[in-house]
Scaffold this active site. Structure first.
Site, PDB file in Angstrom:
ATOM      1  N   GLU A  80      -4.892  20.560 -16.659  1.00  0.00           N
ATOM      2  CA  GLU A  80      -4.966  20.137 -15.267  1.00  0.00           C
ATOM      3  C   GLU A  80      -5.292  18.657 -15.119  1.00  0.00           C
ATOM      4  OE1 GLU A  80      -6.607  22.689 -16.628  1.00  0.00           O
ATOM      5  OE2 GLU A  80      -5.648  24.450 -15.758  1.00  0.00           O
ATOM      6  N   GLN A  93     -12.274  32.957 -11.857  1.00  0.00           N
ATOM      7  CA  GLN A  93     -10.965  32.660 -11.248  1.00  0.00           C
ATOM      8  C   GLN A  93     -11.062  32.346  -9.756  1.00  0.00           C
ATOM      9  OE1 GLN A  93      -8.370  33.186 -13.828  1.00  0.00           O
ATOM     10  NE2 GLN A  93     -10.316  33.336 -14.886  1.00  0.00           N
TER      11      GLN A  93
END
Lengths: 628, 628
Positions: A375, A436
């Site tokens: 990322e 998550q």
């Protein structure tokens, strides 16, 4: 050769003078890279000073941003401005900041948080290479320090560059052996770096970074590179090179020379001719790299954020009551927007089947970049794309955008224009559990100055808001939901950024419930329960968190009897909707009741988790009843 | 061998059943690692189930956290709980969450945000190896997926592990070739990974990850490793291995089998004896690894956060009016605290001469870990240390802690106890410019549930607050200042966490100025100017941002005539002091005026930048006058 040495001495001279005049800065970090940079600017760097946005220009990204005085000196000697101007370094009214920022017009991207430059450079190399034959691709040069090679983001970028065969990317690793506080992990063992770059799929050229012939040979080879691999020039250098009492000495990081030392140093450099110049090679004219549609000509890049034709309404619409997840809408609508704006590109970190960016991939495979699970690099690449006039849409789970916070922070300093899209926000994702769940994302993006933060609750509002984002300046964030939600709005409603929607209201309203995303639906359920008990509340869908709809919030405060606002959000309690509402009403003597996630959540079903967090309809009903 | 195959089938069976019953989860990701894990648990893993905190235990970190059902199945077959309990997977009242968390008592650290496990494992391997002879070091096993090997944090950890010669660290790379949304970058080209690990200084063993003999040989070799290097077992595997219609098939990521498919799959596995067991090897008794002083015995680790003897007052004191930077105080006091609490360890990212953690290094070289410029790994290592009972103090520039936001978020999910210390906060750092300014840090740390956020303004309060932190639970953050500030408090004052200090007050106070850090000094200057105009204001030093001193804030509201609070902070406007104050006063119908940094700053002198941001004394005076 003699003249080249003289130019290198001139680079050194002004790197020293400017930092001494400033009274702070990193002269020794400039000196280790001075010879490399001199050869590059004297013989290879192809750049039209008058047209810095020209797409056929090479790019020079100084990843080791603390060597900013070197960057400025190089452009001064190239004729961009008088040498004397270097004496304004680090002053509040100067364009020459302590680390490069866009105030200096030749800065490709702000650097200074180490290990980020290579991702930006890779993004640029990717964009500049698209659709070009091998010998027409402008080169992107990225100068890195050895200290920053410890940052994982560098190796994410290294993978990206070799995977996408960016043979026009030339990284120069300035291995001076010394970090800020001690020797680097590998000191002068340049093989350690060479081996790493080779293993990551790069061409590697090892040189003595102070041997002008070796440097020249390296650039000659690198600029002719047709290996299908990016090139790393791994250069053994000395920090403080050229000045006997600085060379290779620890303890000099970030320290300018005091006057007496400066005099000594300049004496060592000898007589240097200030009139020496780099004559930069002009880029060949010709068709530019693939160009965003909205650019007026094929030759000049559109400059920072030229503004796209906005679609008032994308050609995707949804039926009231239809069940669809806002993340799905993201994919559908972005693919639609892509038809009208060639500048849009989508990036994803191996979550495209969850974020639904895969719909864009299907429609425009050439404008989708799979960044894999990396990322930080993804955000850096987006900066590179943005600075070349593209409009990157970067998606992954909201939680994993925390991984790129430093890059996002720096993207704002770089004045880039990027939309981040975080799916799987909040506890409403259910069984996958806390790792998550994006529960910090609103706080993360709201803190960025000038940012836009949107969190729609249904398909229509998602589609409408998304249509604004290609034209939005700065860092934008769209938060999407994993579970399906009912379509609440008909396709003729408008959703301006900075607006909100009153979903329920009456003259009997006691208070206002302000919600966003999934909690809008919980608030509507709560409304139905409350109204049966003849308790009337106003329901506000605060889809635009930043900017927030101050006016409607203030109105709601005035128009309800209890003058209370209850905020409900699927986000941690600090820095989210509640605080943004509080901030909007700070001067209004408001009473705000924050309902938010206060603890790390867990696995479970969506409705169980909303209840556990105390942000479900039942909890809202209970809270409202406690207030009246 | 037959029996081992049967055990592997049992692992597969319950990985499939549990996810099918749950209706979600990642069975195919379990299957690729099933053979490796079976051999490990059957023959090598040394662990006392009754004493999971035992310091001589091996550790097993499942970095690819989505394979959680595999983890749970392994412990069930080891006898930790009945197999049937696996059917509670992902249910709200189960300890078996979708990704491992400490609710499951054998979880070493929460995983699920990929690429973080190796850092945690490295931290554990570091701590367990200290002071032990080579054959007495417990091993730390870390199972990673290939998708996550794209994360830069993995390579930060790889550097760390080889640099510190962690030969008791055994990483297993489960190269099943498939990511979530497509093939991984290198699919089954395991050489790509082997070459990377070798280049990063690791011993590498390549195997077929489904060949039980090769697996056994690999572990036999790895557990005898005396190479001075960490070991990576790079295993070529198949996602969904063992079930014909899953094996190597794309499109099955994160998908449990429906009943019919499950039946087919179980039929393929054949008759499997549920009574098969792993008999884990018991760790040898004997002196444990270096043990935090506060641990009651030498054998059992102190469990999550045993609480240190708090120092009411460290043996460092400062004279009123003395000029000293709070970052310097950090170094001095931490070195002092280290004398009284052996559990304290300090970590830094090559900024120790700026954060002043070097003072701790000088005092306790064995308890200082130089992490170089790799903040993500530094945070992960701290999690590993914390889970073994140490008390890590992690320092770098506040701005660079944004690099580790995902790791810090996960550290909270892991229920670890870590103090982060960010120096160079705010625009007050001056000439280095925006890339080096921590302006998002209060927002970042406040959003973490259960966190403590402190920002003292002077030496005394810094020293006193720091003394509380070794005993503080969860994630703590201490924000320090680059410039020197005056000592405001005498050494007999107390600074409880959650408190504040009224620095100026009178019965004539019109309003209250709430400040922290550098702005306390600006507020005091403003006070002097205002009082000359006979304008009386209350000055509150809000050194504890979270928890915040609700009581004093409410009092201040009531006791001042205008009932206005002005907050002044050297931090961006969202998520900082202003919002935390607003949140504390949310129900009080308060009028709060936020003064904060609203734009990206620039290079300049400290006082110029405070003025530019509108948070200097003069700006405060102006704001106050506009309000009365």
């Amino acid at each position: 050769m003699k003249q080249l040495q003289q130019k290198a001495a001139l680079v050194r001279k002004w790197s020293l003078i400017s930092t001494s005049v400033a009274g702070s800065g990193h002269p020794t970090s400039c000196l280790s890279a001075a010879d490399i940079a001199t050869v590059l600017f004297d013989s290879y760097y192809t750049f039209d000073l008058k047209n810095p946005h020209e797409l056929n220009n090479d790019r020079f990204v100084l990843s080791k941003g603390h060597a900013a005085p070197l960057l400025y000196t190089l452009y001064a000697i190239s004729g961009a401005f008088p040498l004397e101007h270097l004496k304004t370094l680090r002053k509040i009214d100067s364009d020459l900041e302590g680390h490069p920022t866009p105030h200096f017009k030749y800065t490709e991207a702000a650097t200074g948080s180490l290990g980020q430059g290579l991702s930006v450079a890779a993004g640029m190399a990717f964009a500049l290479a698209q659709g070009k034959s091998a010998n027409k691709k402008p080169n992107v040069y990225c100068v890195m320090g050895d200290g920053e090679l410890a940052e994982g983001s560098v190796w994410e970028a290294a993978n990206f560059a070799s995977h996408y065969k960016l043979e026009n990317l030339i990284a120069i690793a300035d291995i001076n052996g010394l970090g800020q506080s001690q020797a680097t992990m590998f000191n002068h063992h340049i093989k350690e770096y060479s081996n790493r770059f080779k293993a990551f799929g790069w061409e590697v050229i090892e040189i003595d970074g102070h041997n002008l012939i070796q440097i020249d040979n390296a650039f000659a080879k690198a600029t002719k590179n047709k290996s299908g691999k990016p090139v790393a020039i791994v250069a053994k250098t000395e920090k403080g090179k050229g000045i006997s009492f600085l060379e290779g000495k620890d303890g000099w990081h970030g320290k300018p020379l005091k006057n007496e030392d400066l005099e000594k140093a300049l004496k060592e450099l000898g007589e240097v001719d200030d009139s020496l110049k780099f004559t930069l090679k002009k880029p060949a004219a010709g068709p530019a790299a693939r160009q965003p549609q909205n650019s007026p000509t094929g030759l000049t890049r559109p400059g920072p954020h030229s503004g796209a034709p906005r679609l008032a309404s994308p050609a995707v619409s949804y039926k009231l009551g239809e069940q669809i997840a806002t993340r799905e809408v993201y994919g559908q609508v972005l693919a639609e927007l892509g038809k009208h704006d060639e500048a849009i590109m989508a990036l994803d970190g191996d979550t495209k089947n969850s974020t639904y960016s895969m719909d864009f991939l299907k429609a425009f495979p050439d404008r989708f970049i799979e960044c894999f699970i990396a990322e930080q690099n993804m955000a850096g690449v987006a900066v590179g794309l943005s600075k070349l006039g593209h409009k990157p849409f970067v998606s992954t789970f909201a939680a994993f955008l925390t991984r790129a916070f430093d890059q996002i922070r720096m993207a704002a300093v770089s004045q880039s224009h990027i939309t981040f899209v975080g799916s799987h926000s909040g506890v409403s994702i259910g069984e996958d559990g806390p790792s998550q769940m994006g529960l910090e994302d609103i706080a993360q993006f709201s803190v960025i100055p000038g940012s836009t933060v949107l969190h729609p609750s249904d398909a229509t509002s998602t589609a409408k808001l998304l249509a604004h984002l290609p034209g939005q300046k700065g860092i934008s964030y769209l938060r999407t939901l994993r579970p399906k939600t009912s379509v609440l709005y008909s396709s003729d409603e408008e959703f301006p950024i900075g607006g909100s929607k009153i979903l329920r209201e009456s003259k009997k309203d006691l208070l206002t419930i302000v919600a966003c995303g999934i909690t809008v639906h919980e608030a509507l359920k709560a409304y139905e329960i409350l109204v049966k008990d003849n308790i009337h509340v106003r329901i506000l869908d605060c889809y635009s968190l930043k900017p927030i709809d101050n006016k409607t919030l203030k109105d709601s405060l005035v128009k309800t009897k209890k003058k209370i606002i209850v905020t409900v959000e699927d986000h941690y309690e600090h820095g989210g909707l509640g605080d943004l509402v509080l901030s909007a009403l700070a001067k209004e003597n408001a009473h705000v009741e924050k309902m938010a996630v206060t603890q790390v959540s867990r696995s479970g079903e969506k409705d169980e988790l909303l209840k556990l967090a105390g942000i479900d309809a039942e909890s809202i009903v209970k809270r409202v009843k406690s207030l009246i």
